[in-house]
Design an enzyme around this catalytic site. Sequence first.
Site, short mmCIF file in Angstrom:
data_model
loop_
_atom_site.label_atom_id
_atom_site.label_comp_id
_atom_site.label_asym_id
_atom_site.label_seq_id
_atom_site.Cartn_x
_atom_site.Cartn_y
_atom_site.Cartn_z
N PRO A 1 1.71 -0.44 5.64
CA PRO A 1 1.28 0.95 5.91
C PRO A 1 2.28 1.81 6.69
O PRO A 1 2.04 2.21 7.82
CB PRO A 1 -0.01 0.76 6.69
CG PRO A 1 0.20 -0.53 7.42
CD PRO A 1 0.99 -1.40 6.48
N CYS A 2 3.39 2.16 6.04
CA CYS A 2 4.38 3.01 6.70
C CYS A 2 3.84 4.42 6.92
O CYS A 2 4.38 5.16 7.75
CB CYS A 2 5.68 3.03 5.91
SG CYS A 2 5.51 3.50 4.20
N HIS A 3 2.76 4.79 6.23
CA HIS A 3 2.17 6.12 6.44
C HIS A 3 1.55 6.24 7.84
O HIS A 3 1.29 7.34 8.30
CB HIS A 3 1.13 6.43 5.35
CG HIS A 3 -0.02 5.48 5.31
ND1 HIS A 3 0.04 4.26 4.67
CD2 HIS A 3 -1.27 5.57 5.82
CE1 HIS A 3 -1.12 3.64 4.79
NE2 HIS A 3 -1.94 4.42 5.49
#
Length: 166
Positions: A130-132
Amino acid sequence: MSSKQPLRHIVVDTMVGPLTIGGDERHIRTVRFGGKGDGDRTRRPDISSLLLDEARSQLDQYFKGSRTRFDLPLLPAGTDFQKRVWRALSEIGYGQVLSYGELAVRLGNVHLARAVGQAANRNPLPIFIPCHRLVGTGGWIGGFAPGEELKRVLLAHEGARGAKSP
């Protein structure tokens, strides 16, 4: 058996548009925003199809709000540092955000914030890793390779607090 397994792909329709998931017999290796075309929708009754179908199922659950963690065998290709960053990103909980600098501190060096951002930008498995959930100092939304609007949608979907638009 060679160490280079051929990738198979599946296109999954989601609330953020089509996602193309690539994997081999044992691992999910890539996620791209957008579809590859109708030819890639062909499903073959083999072990990799089962894995890709499980990835599709878990994404469906995530977008329906019933899944907050993914349980898939992921194998992203990258440098040792990128893999460290991606492991750390995977520890950011659903609906939570962390700044590039805070993640750099977790990795042991506050001066790595820019390198953390570059590694996040090269994440081959967005959403699954989850780089968001990574934001700029003070909660500013920051960048996202597929686009900032998509990042806002994902954070809103998770009910994330602390991310601000400019």
